[in-house]
Design a protein around this motif. Sequence first.
Motif, PDB file in Angstrom:
ATOM      1  N   TRP A 101       0.819  -1.215   0.000  1.00 55.79           N
ATOM      2  CA  TRP A 101       0.000   0.000   0.000  1.00 55.79           C
ATOM      3  C   TRP A 101       0.852   1.264   0.000  1.00 55.79           C
ATOM      4  N   ASP A 102       1.314   1.644  -1.183  1.00 56.55           N
ATOM      5  CA  ASP A 102       2.026   2.905  -1.375  1.00 56.55           C
ATOM      6  C   ASP A 102       1.085   3.865  -2.105  1.00 56.55           C
ATOM      7  N   GLU A 103       1.572   5.050  -2.455  1.00 59.19           N
ATOM      8  CA  GLU A 103       0.694   6.047  -3.091  1.00 59.19           C
ATOM      9  C   GLU A 103       0.073   5.548  -4.389  1.00 59.19           C
ATOM     10  N   ALA A 104       0.888   5.002  -5.254  1.00 60.12           N
ATOM     11  CA  ALA A 104       0.390   4.568  -6.564  1.00 60.12           C
ATOM     12  C   ALA A 104      -0.624   3.432  -6.426  1.00 60.12           C
ATOM     13  N   THR A 105      -0.308   2.464  -5.588  1.00 58.68           N
ATOM     14  CA  THR A 105      -1.202   1.312  -5.413  1.00 58.68           C
ATOM     15  C   THR A 105      -2.520   1.743  -4.786  1.00 58.68           C
ATOM     16  N   LEU A 106      -2.455   2.563  -3.739  1.00 53.77           N
ATOM     17  CA  LEU A 106      -3.685   3.040  -3.096  1.00 53.77           C
ATOM     18  C   LEU A 106      -4.526   3.860  -4.066  1.00 53.77           C
ATOM     19  N   ASP A 107      -3.872   4.697  -4.858  1.00 57.44           N
ATOM     20  CA  ASP A 107      -4.607   5.528  -5.817  1.00 57.44           C
ATOM     21  C   ASP A 107      -5.354   4.649  -6.827  1.00 57.44           C
ATOM     22  N   THR A 108      -4.664   3.661  -7.366  1.00 57.86           N
ATOM     23  CA  THR A 108      -5.296   2.751  -8.329  1.00 57.86           C
ATOM     24  C   THR A 108      -6.407   1.942  -7.669  1.00 57.86           C
ATOM     25  N   TYR A 109      -6.131   1.419  -6.495  1.00 63.40           N
ATOM     26  CA  TYR A 109      -7.106   0.587  -5.798  1.00 63.40           C
ATOM     27  C   TYR A 109      -8.361   1.386  -5.434  1.00 63.40           C
ATOM     28  N   LEU A 110      -8.170   2.580  -4.888  1.00 64.01           N
ATOM     29  CA  LEU A 110      -9.326   3.390  -4.484  1.00 64.01           C
ATOM     30  C   LEU A 110     -10.155   3.868  -5.672  1.00 64.01           C
ATOM     31  N   THR A 111      -9.562   3.896  -6.852  1.00 60.34           N
ATOM     32  CA  THR A 111     -10.303   4.274  -8.056  1.00 60.34           C
ATOM     33  C   THR A 111     -11.355   3.219  -8.389  1.00 60.34           C
ATOM     34  N   ALA A 112     -10.991   1.954  -8.282  1.00 62.12           N
ATOM     35  CA  ALA A 112     -11.917   0.855  -8.601  1.00 62.12           C
ATOM     36  C   ALA A 112     -11.425  -0.422  -7.914  1.00 62.12           C
ATOM     37  N   PRO A 113     -11.718  -0.584  -6.611  1.00 64.82           N
ATOM     38  CA  PRO A 113     -11.193  -1.734  -5.866  1.00 64.82           C
ATOM     39  C   PRO A 113     -11.497  -3.093  -6.491  1.00 64.82           C
ATOM     40  N   MET A 114     -12.729  -3.293  -6.955  1.00 66.48           N
ATOM     41  CA  MET A 114     -13.106  -4.618  -7.473  1.00 66.48           C
ATOM     42  C   MET A 114     -12.467  -4.899  -8.830  1.00 66.48           C
TER      43      MET A 114
END
Length: 144
Positions: A101-114
């Motif tokens: 969970w770094d900035e890039a991963t969180l940003d991508t994940y929070l955009t569309a988790p599923m």
Amino acid sequence: MRQTFAPALLLMLSACGSGGDKSEAPADPAAQTAAEPAPAANTGPSLASAPAAFGQCATCHAIKSGVNAVGPSLFAVYGRKSATGPDYAYSEAMKASGLTWDEATLDTYLTAPMKHVPGTKMTFAGMADAAKRKEIIEFLKTLK
């Protein structure tokens, strides 16, 4: 006899708690401080410092260490490997994701988790607003 005793008793009792002589020295300030209750211990982060957009996250996630809700605690999530928070039953998909969970991963994940982790238990559709995601990520960094 009762009638004469009661007024005398009241007079004596009223003198006991009246504060006495006003020339008395004031109480020791150090003793007063010691008698005051200690301030509450810091119990961790507070939602008061969270950005408004975090309200959606707080519906399912706690921010205190060791407190899981519908979702796992987000305390110290930033920089942590996915599915490694204590005492939470993560989905097999999240366990297998290998994310950190770094900035890039969180940003991508929070955009569309599923979409990012198909099979995740997180049913949140995602957050399209990049500025709100950034605020949330910056807040997650403070949860230590």
